[in-house]
Write a protein that holds these residues in place. Structure first.
Motif, short mmCIF file in Angstrom:
data_model
loop_
_atom_site.label_atom_id
_atom_site.label_comp_id
_atom_site.label_asym_id
_atom_site.label_seq_id
_atom_site.Cartn_x
_atom_site.Cartn_y
_atom_site.Cartn_z
N ALA A 127 -51.83 10.95 14.72
CA ALA A 127 -52.72 11.28 15.82
C ALA A 127 -53.73 12.33 15.40
N VAL A 128 -53.34 13.22 14.51
CA VAL A 128 -54.26 14.25 14.00
C VAL A 128 -55.35 13.60 13.16
N ALA A 129 -54.97 12.69 12.29
CA ALA A 129 -55.95 11.99 11.45
C ALA A 129 -56.95 11.23 12.32
N GLU A 130 -56.44 10.57 13.36
CA GLU A 130 -57.31 9.80 14.26
C GLU A 130 -58.27 10.73 15.00
N HIS A 131 -57.75 11.85 15.49
CA HIS A 131 -58.58 12.81 16.22
C HIS A 131 -59.65 13.42 15.30
N ALA A 132 -59.29 13.64 14.05
CA ALA A 132 -60.23 14.24 13.09
C ALA A 132 -61.22 13.23 12.53
N GLY A 133 -60.92 11.95 12.69
CA GLY A 133 -61.80 10.91 12.15
C GLY A 133 -61.70 10.78 10.64
N VAL A 134 -60.51 11.06 10.09
CA VAL A 134 -60.28 10.91 8.65
C VAL A 134 -59.10 9.96 8.44
N GLY A 135 -59.00 9.42 7.26
CA GLY A 135 -57.90 8.54 6.95
C GLY A 135 -56.60 9.31 6.80
N ILE A 136 -55.49 8.66 7.06
CA ILE A 136 -54.18 9.31 6.94
C ILE A 136 -53.93 9.76 5.51
N SER A 137 -54.48 9.01 4.54
CA SER A 137 -54.31 9.39 3.13
C SER A 137 -55.02 10.71 2.83
N ALA A 138 -56.17 10.94 3.47
CA ALA A 138 -56.90 12.20 3.28
C ALA A 138 -56.08 13.37 3.81
N LEU A 139 -55.39 13.13 4.92
CA LEU A 139 -54.55 14.18 5.49
C LEU A 139 -53.36 14.50 4.59
N TYR A 140 -52.71 13.44 4.10
CA TYR A 140 -51.52 13.65 3.27
C TYR A 140 -51.87 14.22 1.89
N ARG A 141 -53.10 14.09 1.47
CA ARG A 141 -53.49 14.75 0.21
C ARG A 141 -53.48 16.26 0.36
N ARG A 142 -53.64 16.75 1.58
CA ARG A 142 -53.70 18.19 1.82
C ARG A 142 -52.37 18.74 2.34
N TYR A 143 -51.67 17.93 3.14
CA TYR A 143 -50.44 18.40 3.76
C TYR A 143 -49.36 17.35 3.56
N LYS A 144 -48.26 17.75 2.95
CA LYS A 144 -47.23 16.79 2.58
C LYS A 144 -46.41 16.32 3.77
N SER A 145 -46.45 17.07 4.90
CA SER A 145 -45.67 16.71 6.07
C SER A 145 -46.27 17.38 7.30
N LYS A 146 -45.78 16.97 8.47
CA LYS A 146 -46.20 17.60 9.71
C LYS A 146 -45.80 19.07 9.72
N GLU A 147 -44.61 19.37 9.24
CA GLU A 147 -44.16 20.76 9.20
C GLU A 147 -45.07 21.61 8.32
N ASP A 148 -45.51 21.05 7.21
CA ASP A 148 -46.43 21.76 6.32
C ASP A 148 -47.74 22.08 7.04
N LEU A 149 -48.24 21.11 7.81
CA LEU A 149 -49.47 21.32 8.57
C LEU A 149 -49.27 22.36 9.66
N LEU A 150 -48.16 22.30 10.37
CA LEU A 150 -47.89 23.28 11.42
C LEU A 150 -47.79 24.70 10.85
N GLN A 151 -47.16 24.82 9.71
CA GLN A 151 -47.03 26.13 9.07
C GLN A 151 -48.40 26.68 8.72
N LYS A 152 -49.28 25.81 8.22
CA LYS A 152 -50.64 26.23 7.87
C LYS A 152 -51.41 26.66 9.11
N LEU A 153 -51.27 25.91 10.21
CA LEU A 153 -51.94 26.27 11.46
C LEU A 153 -51.49 27.65 11.94
N ALA A 154 -50.19 27.88 11.91
CA ALA A 154 -49.65 29.16 12.36
C ALA A 154 -50.16 30.30 11.47
N ASP A 155 -50.18 30.07 10.17
CA ASP A 155 -50.64 31.10 9.23
C ASP A 155 -52.12 31.40 9.44
#
Length: 204
Positions: free
Chosen positions: A33-61
């Protein structure tokens, strides 16, 4: 930056902004849903963040960094202490400080660096409150935990579109600032949240 690096940086910001919006609305939303909202491919997202938890940790930081920058700006303001504090609260509301705390608490592992940064934030906010109290401009019993809960509450207002929601959030912040500015009033019931109470919510 080169064209490719600049595009990657733009994509990263798009992903983080999309993730803030998606997970604030629904913490259980899938990472797709994040990839869709951002208008990027899911592969582009996973190149930066290995998991949802990884992304959440980055957001919090990132949120902690933004908050820390604002409290430092307020402490560096040599003008009227109350105006410096009130401006800090308004900026925190606009940058979303506290918006994900309750929504995401317990959904990612807190690193040692984040824990250290949290203590730094706590101490800096305490200094700001002490300075404002010393100027006779803040209720004497207000503590750091109160500020955290107030910001979380304000970001829980989800009415109308983004513009309407922002205006309502600032409407109620104005009321809260008036209450915080009342000195010499009856003491508030119960103690404020403590640092351990606030910290323990993040234990996954």
């Amino acid at each position: 930056m080169s064209g490719r690096k600049a595009q990657a940086a733009r994509n990263d910001e798009l992903i983080k902004e999309a993730a803030r919006a998606v997970f604030t609305a629904d913490p259980g939303a899938p990472i797709s849903a994040v990839a869709e909202h951002a208008g990027v491919g899911i592969s582009a997202l996973y190149r930066r963040y290995k998991s949802k938890e990884d992304l959440l940790q980055k957001l919090a930081d990132d949120g902690m960094d933004r908050y820390l920058a604002e409290v430092r700006t307020a402490l560096d303001d040599d003008g009227d202490p109350w105006q410096a504090f009130a401006g800090f609260m308004r900026r925190c509301l606009d940058i979303g400080a506290g918006s994900l705390t309750m929504r995401l608490a317990g959904s990612f592992e807190v690193s040692e660096e984040m824990s250290r940064k949290g203590q730094e934030i706590h101490l800096a906010t305490k200094r700001l409150l002490e300075r404002t109290r010393a100027a006779g401009a803040l209720r004497p019993e207000i503590e750091v935990g109160d500020i955290s809960v107030i910001l979380e509450y304000l970001h829980g207002i989800r009415i109308g579109d983004d513009a309407r929601m922002n205006r309502l959030q600032h409407r109620y912040l104005a009321l809260m600032l008036d209450a915080l500015h009342l000195t010499g009033e009856a003491e508030l019931p119960g103690p404020p949240p403590t640092w351990p109470e606030l910290r323990d919510r993040y234990d996954a």
